[in-house]
Design an enzyme around this catalytic site. Sequence first.
Site, PDB file in Angstrom:
ATOM      1  N   HIS A 166       0.852  -1.197   0.000  1.00  0.00           N
ATOM      2  CA  HIS A 166       0.000   0.000   0.000  1.00  0.00           C
ATOM      3  C   HIS A 166       0.880   1.237   0.000  1.00  0.00           C
ATOM      4  O   HIS A 166       1.869   1.308   0.738  1.00  0.00           O
ATOM      5  CB  HIS A 166      -0.914   0.004   1.226  1.00  0.00           C
ATOM      6  CG  HIS A 166      -1.690   1.281   1.387  1.00  0.00           C
ATOM      7  ND1 HIS A 166      -1.492   2.148   2.441  1.00  0.00           N
ATOM      8  CD2 HIS A 166      -2.648   1.854   0.615  1.00  0.00           C
ATOM      9  CE1 HIS A 166      -2.300   3.189   2.316  1.00  0.00           C
ATOM     10  NE2 HIS A 166      -3.012   3.032   1.223  1.00  0.00           N
ATOM     11  N   SER A 167       0.549   2.215  -0.817  1.00  0.00           N
ATOM     12  CA  SER A 167       1.296   3.468  -0.902  1.00  0.00           C
ATOM     13  C   SER A 167       2.755   3.162  -1.259  1.00  0.00           C
ATOM     14  O   SER A 167       3.020   2.440  -2.217  1.00  0.00           O
ATOM     15  CB  SER A 167       1.164   4.226   0.419  1.00  0.00           C
ATOM     16  OG  SER A 167       1.745   5.507   0.329  1.00  0.00           O
ATOM     17  N   MET A 168       3.707   3.674  -0.501  1.00  0.00           N
ATOM     18  CA  MET A 168       5.117   3.429  -0.797  1.00  0.00           C
ATOM     19  C   MET A 168       5.501   1.972  -0.587  1.00  0.00           C
ATOM     20  O   MET A 168       6.551   1.527  -1.079  1.00  0.00           O
ATOM     21  CB  MET A 168       5.993   4.333   0.069  1.00  0.00           C
ATOM     22  CG  MET A 168       5.870   5.805  -0.243  1.00  0.00           C
ATOM     23  SD  MET A 168       6.287   6.232  -1.947  1.00  0.00           S
ATOM     24  CE  MET A 168       8.039   5.885  -1.942  1.00  0.00           C
ATOM     25  N   ILE A 192      -1.344  -1.021  -4.182  1.00  0.00           N
ATOM     26  CA  ILE A 192      -2.578  -0.291  -3.900  1.00  0.00           C
ATOM     27  C   ILE A 192      -2.240   1.183  -3.716  1.00  0.00           C
ATOM     28  O   ILE A 192      -1.518   1.548  -2.781  1.00  0.00           O
ATOM     29  CB  ILE A 192      -3.278  -0.834  -2.644  1.00  0.00           C
ATOM     30  CG1 ILE A 192      -3.583  -2.320  -2.795  1.00  0.00           C
ATOM     31  CG2 ILE A 192      -4.549  -0.052  -2.344  1.00  0.00           C
ATOM     32  CD1 ILE A 192      -4.132  -2.958  -1.525  1.00  0.00           C
ATOM     33  N   THR A 194      -0.208   3.285  -5.228  1.00  0.00           N
ATOM     34  CA  THR A 194       1.246   3.429  -5.124  1.00  0.00           C
ATOM     35  C   THR A 194       1.774   4.313  -6.245  1.00  0.00           C
ATOM     36  O   THR A 194       1.460   4.082  -7.413  1.00  0.00           O
ATOM     37  CB  THR A 194       1.929   2.059  -5.206  1.00  0.00           C
ATOM     38  OG1 THR A 194       1.490   1.244  -4.125  1.00  0.00           O
ATOM     39  CG2 THR A 194       3.437   2.194  -5.134  1.00  0.00           C
TER      40      THR A 194
END
Length: 1005
Positions: A166-168, A192, A194
């Site tokens: 998720h994200s980074m 997700i 990212t």
Amino acid sequence: MIVFRNCAVLLVIASICSFIYGIGQLHVEVEANACRMTYMFGEPMFARVRFTANKQFPNYGLYYYYEGARRDNALQQSMTGAPVIFVPGNGGSYKQVRSLASVALRKAREHLEVGIHLDYYTIDFDEELSAVYGGYMYHQQTFLKHCIRSILALYRQPSPIVLIGHSMGGKLAQSVLTDAQISQHINAIISISTPLDQPVLNLDAHLSQFYMDTHTQLSRTRTASNPTNGTNVCQSLHQRQLSEERMASQHLSPKLDNVLLLSTGGGNRDLLVNAGLTSSQFNDLHAMTSAIPRVSLSCDHLSAVWCLQFMQVINRFLFSIAQRRNDDTVIFSSNKQRNMQSALSHFVRRRPRQQSLVNLPSRSNWHEERRLVINKFFTSGLKSHYHELIGLHRQERYKKIAIEALNVESDENWLFGCEAQRHNDTELLTCGKATPLTHLIQRLPNTDIEPRSIAVLDLHNLRKTYQQWSHLLVRLPPGSQRTGYNLDIYDPKERIVDIRIPRWYAYGRRMAINETLQGTLHYKLRIADLVEPYQSLRIHVEPLQCLQPNYRITARLCVPWAAGFERYQTLTSPEQKPGLYVNVPTLMPKHYNTSLNPIMLDFYLDPVCRYRISYEYSYADALSRIVLQYYGWFPAHLVCVLLIVLRNQLDKFQRVGSFNSLKPYIGYLQYTSIYLVTGCRLIKKLILNLKFLPEPESLDYSINVSIIIHCTAIGISILLVLGLWLALTVYGHVFYRLALRLTRLSSTSSNIMLSIMTHLPITYGILTIGVAIGASSGLGLLLAFVFYFLMLSNAYKDYLEDFLWQKAADLVKLTAPVSTAPEQSEEQAVNNSDTEQPLFEDETEADDADTEVEADSEAESMQEAQPAEEKSDEKAAESCVGLQNFPFHVTLLLMLFMLLLLNGPTSFAWLRSRRHGINLPDSSLASSITVLASLSLLLQLRAPQKLRGYWILSVVLYFCAGCVLLYSQAAVYRLNYVIAGAFALLAGQQSLGCLMEKLLPKYLD
């Protein structure tokens, strides 16, 4: 010149207002959060996985998720499920895995007979802010590799692992593919929300290097996909997706191409990572949550990890690619093509099962429909199957047919093709056998109340492909709910409308479709000239005559060069929010032909109404998208403005000799920096032809964006300098007392220290440089900023207060009633008119320069007539050793403040790492030391002084400002080097000038 100056003033004011309005519009036209919360059916538990590398990472951890009663031996038994690792992102917690893992546990318990289950692991990165400080990324990457090895050791046989980031965390998961020993154990990676190919804000050199290293390694070992001139991902519903075609034809290497990479984006609710950043050229598949079947909604950045609809789709996909072995262990399938088919089915469009001919009963409700448009409904449902035959042989111009079924389950086969035969006894047309056409049917999203399934077919292609067919068959299943179907056979030339997005200066609506016919199901708009992410087109759909009070329209947007960015939106009223906006997620590729591959907007209309469709340029949405897409450019433009201001101040100082004034805005009321915005676009073309110079950042966007951002930066710089001047004037004593309390120094000690710093600033540099080297560059900069601020405040506080009170008294006099005394002399009137100042000043104006030189030469003769304001300015300048030019030092203080803000993430990372004794790299240490040393030298030399070389310095500062716009708008971390270079140039010019002033007389003697 005056006209241009006034236009510049209006442009700056308009830009600031537009930027503020765009900020306010960010949350206005955003859909409500429709995600359902995911609840655990047992108490969430986390069992820590311990391994030898834990000692190297005292603040990190690896956990296994389970629910129910506490089990101390959760990991002592042999693991049998398919392993999944959740990688949290920027500031994310390892506990965010709960929603994903809980849904998987429930699904496994509901299907115990299948024997497939997943083992979810999660990583604790101590909620580090990896999006703003790249030094974390390499540290986390090493720990993630240790986690993968440790999880593999828990299984009797090596099991391929799926990573969900998720994200980074998604970028971190992608980066482990650069290690050949690790990548062979990775089955799939799901990212997700990212930013995959470039960061949201590139604030750190380590973060930029991390992205560059990952891209370089993946370019060598994995097939990349780039949009070309002929690529059009807006395929018809009956055609296979582009990713699937590539998968079927490309040669799979035994390494990285066997890893399935999926990426997802949240849509317009995600204000942290915009949609255009969530895709990667190395992905196999990309999908927005608003277009994923059974999700069909937009997720914000945080809800993407707990949205129940989304969590269910991810786990359904994972269960579909998992398989049970003979020893009752579960692994993920290594067949990438099979996994890709499953991913397409779950994330793009559900793939029906291949079915052969279906035998149909002849004794049932059979009917034949010959009309072009029909709306047939059964309010109370059907007791048995209803069959409707639709002839394929129509007039030549009727090439398209749209068929819609209402309240029919998605798995139900309701559309067939067949060869009809007429019975002799009943004279009815029936089909004994029929071929299902379920693969041509699309279930429209956001229709939970009354599901809509629609198929748009080409009659000519059907007749050529299946020559034996005579009819299409609509077969409605029995049930108690309202059901029916809609039919629309039409000429496609009448339903395809070509429009162009209006220019930004074109105001008002334009008509696309004046009125649709009753019963119309499908319309298509082809939109040209919509090529940039900030552009926005507002579509208005107005119902004119409705047979029912409620209606539903589904719009499908497809961008031909952006795979996976399909967007669906359902409209139920003209005043619905958010409205229907059309925009693109990424900039159109170079040499892309939009006339051949335009943007497609399909309308699946509700046939109960007639509609009028119009469009207009949406200023509100365009401004909000400028803020959302390009706010990261603001630091570069602000530094560019400060460099131009510094150049203007030095140029005026070189001509006049001094400007002993307490007006801090000298040099800030300018518009010459706007020239750089247009000039840099021309310079870029020259640089591209000179191969030995580094390639600048892309400037293919519209100049309107740069003008708005830059003019806003000009306005903000004026507000900053006025705010700093007010802080020095009003709150100087407050900050001084606060510093005394924080440092625990007495007033006597602080006065002695300030006196030392003022008269011997070299000690100031030694102290701050020592702090920067021993602790953190940001801490050294903070200490330097506080000392510099207190020095200015201590030197000018009394005179600034007098100046402020004098201005307040003048303002009171101006607001008082003025008597028109006839005795007022003409000379007084002239003197009063001379005190008026233009709002913007241009350093190139010869009149201003002549006025200043003349005023300087006649200073003695006008000694008695000097205003009290100027006397206080001179008194302040005489008493402040080394600080004779207040505006010059205010500009340096603001540049130091900008450098302090840019190094804020590094300082915060250093403070967090001190708890665990971890040494993190400081990429801005060299630039910070350069600034601190240069600033102490400038104060020691009592800069600025009347020396040679100011015109060369002005040219170099202009060059630095241009480099900022060419190389530092996206790579924000490069501003550290530009600011450090500006300080070093100032210090070098002052040092060499002073040295030459001392050596030149001796040489002449």
